[in-house]
Enzyme design. Sequence first.
Site, mmCIF file in Angstrom:
data_model
loop_
_atom_site.group_PDB
_atom_site.id
_atom_site.type_symbol
_atom_site.label_atom_id
_atom_site.label_comp_id
_atom_site.label_asym_id
_atom_site.label_seq_id
_atom_site.Cartn_x
_atom_site.Cartn_y
_atom_site.Cartn_z
ATOM 1 N N PHE A 129 -15.691 -3.359 28.357
ATOM 2 C CA PHE A 129 -14.443 -2.566 28.342
ATOM 3 C C PHE A 129 -14.799 -1.136 27.673
ATOM 4 C CE2 PHE A 129 -10.167 -0.922 26.939
ATOM 5 C CZ PHE A 129 -9.599 -0.954 27.914
ATOM 6 N N ASP A 201 -15.728 -8.963 21.388
ATOM 7 C CA ASP A 201 -14.428 -8.542 21.677
ATOM 8 C C ASP A 201 -13.810 -9.727 22.175
ATOM 9 O OD1 ASP A 201 -12.330 -7.279 22.760
ATOM 10 O OD2 ASP A 201 -13.099 -5.423 23.213
ATOM 11 N N TYR A 226 -1.730 -8.469 22.231
ATOM 12 C CA TYR A 226 -0.539 -8.433 23.207
ATOM 13 C C TYR A 226 -0.610 -8.620 24.654
ATOM 14 C CZ TYR A 226 -3.331 -4.147 23.941
ATOM 15 O OH TYR A 226 -4.424 -3.036 24.206
ATOM 16 N N LYS A 227 -2.042 -9.416 24.698
ATOM 17 C CA LYS A 227 -2.210 -9.906 26.038
ATOM 18 C C LYS A 227 -1.885 -11.552 26.134
ATOM 19 C CE LYS A 227 -6.184 -6.971 26.465
ATOM 20 N NZ LYS A 227 -5.510 -5.804 27.562
ATOM 21 N N ARG A 375 -6.390 -7.381 40.091
ATOM 22 C CA ARG A 375 -6.735 -8.444 38.931
ATOM 23 C C ARG A 375 -5.348 -9.322 38.743
ATOM 24 N NH1 ARG A 375 -8.375 -6.436 32.844
ATOM 25 N NH2 ARG A 375 -6.183 -5.686 32.836
#
Length: 416
Positions: A129, A201, A226-227, A375
């Site tokens: 990322f 990560d 928050y995912k 995705r």
Amino acid sequence: MLTREDCLAADRQDQLAALRQQFALPENVIYLDGNSLGVLPTSAEARSLQVLRQEWGEGLIRSWNTAGWFELPRRLGNKLAGLIGAGSDEVVITDTTSLNIFKALAAAIRIQQASAPQRKVIVSERDNFPTDLYMIQGMMDLLQQGYEMRLIDDTLSLQQALGDDVAVLLLSHVNYRTGAMHDMAAVTALAHQHGALTIWDLAHAAGAVPVDLNGSAADFAVGCTYKYLNGGPGSPAFIWVAPRHQDAFWQPLSGWWGHSRPFDMAVDYQPAQGIRRFLCGTQPILSMSLVECGLDATLQTSMAALRQKSLALTDLFIQLVEQRCSQHPLTLITPRAHAQRGSHVSYRHPEGYAVMQALIDRGVIGDYREPEVLRFGITPLYLSHADIWDAVDILRDILDSASWDQPRFKQRHAVT
């Protein structure tokens, strides 16, 4: 050939189906973007009103003590710990993933500088990322001591990248674009064989796949809430530090919340013992309080049960796309092997952005990532087998009819 009735039958046998009631899902929406932003827990509204009206509105400044605000980062970290294979007082929820990467990276480099100052290489993946790579670049620019970044890609393997000059290996456990998952224990062991420290990560892993930080002998880990953890937009991230490293050095963002006695108001910084030293400044209590709602919903089941359903749903998605959309130029870039797959499924399509916008227009919300990647996040807490069937059915219709081929679907938004 699978049918929708097969999916409904699987839903009737789903032991996690009742957890769907823990989330506020809009009508006529199939939400396949929990890998970017999780769904609102039904308990969040009452909790937010409690914080606003009672803790802030009535308690005012007293709530730092009476409502437990001061201990919230560590208390919530201890709740999260069981989901990522960590122990008590090894995790704090605080700041952003980017800031926590900076803290972990600085701490790891300082440890290496003390014992192996010749190690000047930070290894990561070219397909990591971007914020991970940006934070490495920023750290190197700040240090100005000859550090370099070495990226694994199609021409350079991890084995080739690791050497006696490597200080830190920073990887995402689950790749944000493809959903490919590393074997954390094996990779950590390989890094340690070469004398490197590891930073993991967990942004696309925490709450999505089983993680065993202590069992893998990892060194540092960061991630967001928050995912898959459903903490809310921009909710605070977390940082985990192995106990053996917690007191080695203090992290560089030496704000007053990481001080051993913050209300002594001392001139000189004295870091707290343990994980508290990885805090920085005053915490965002409103957003942090809502993180607990998502954690409590997740803690009603086990990561093993979530993983079992995740694999069933991602298998189903892949099988249905092959069964119903094979005539279209969709290229699966997510690994088929369970041991190598996270909890989202990604396809390349030459008109991926427009196809995703057409899907969103029809109520199937996924997201798009360059280059050409559709995705689809599969969150077992609130998705059903029938949801997967219906999503693929709408995808098939959009592709068959070419309804994506409209100017409005090709207009790029700021957030994709």
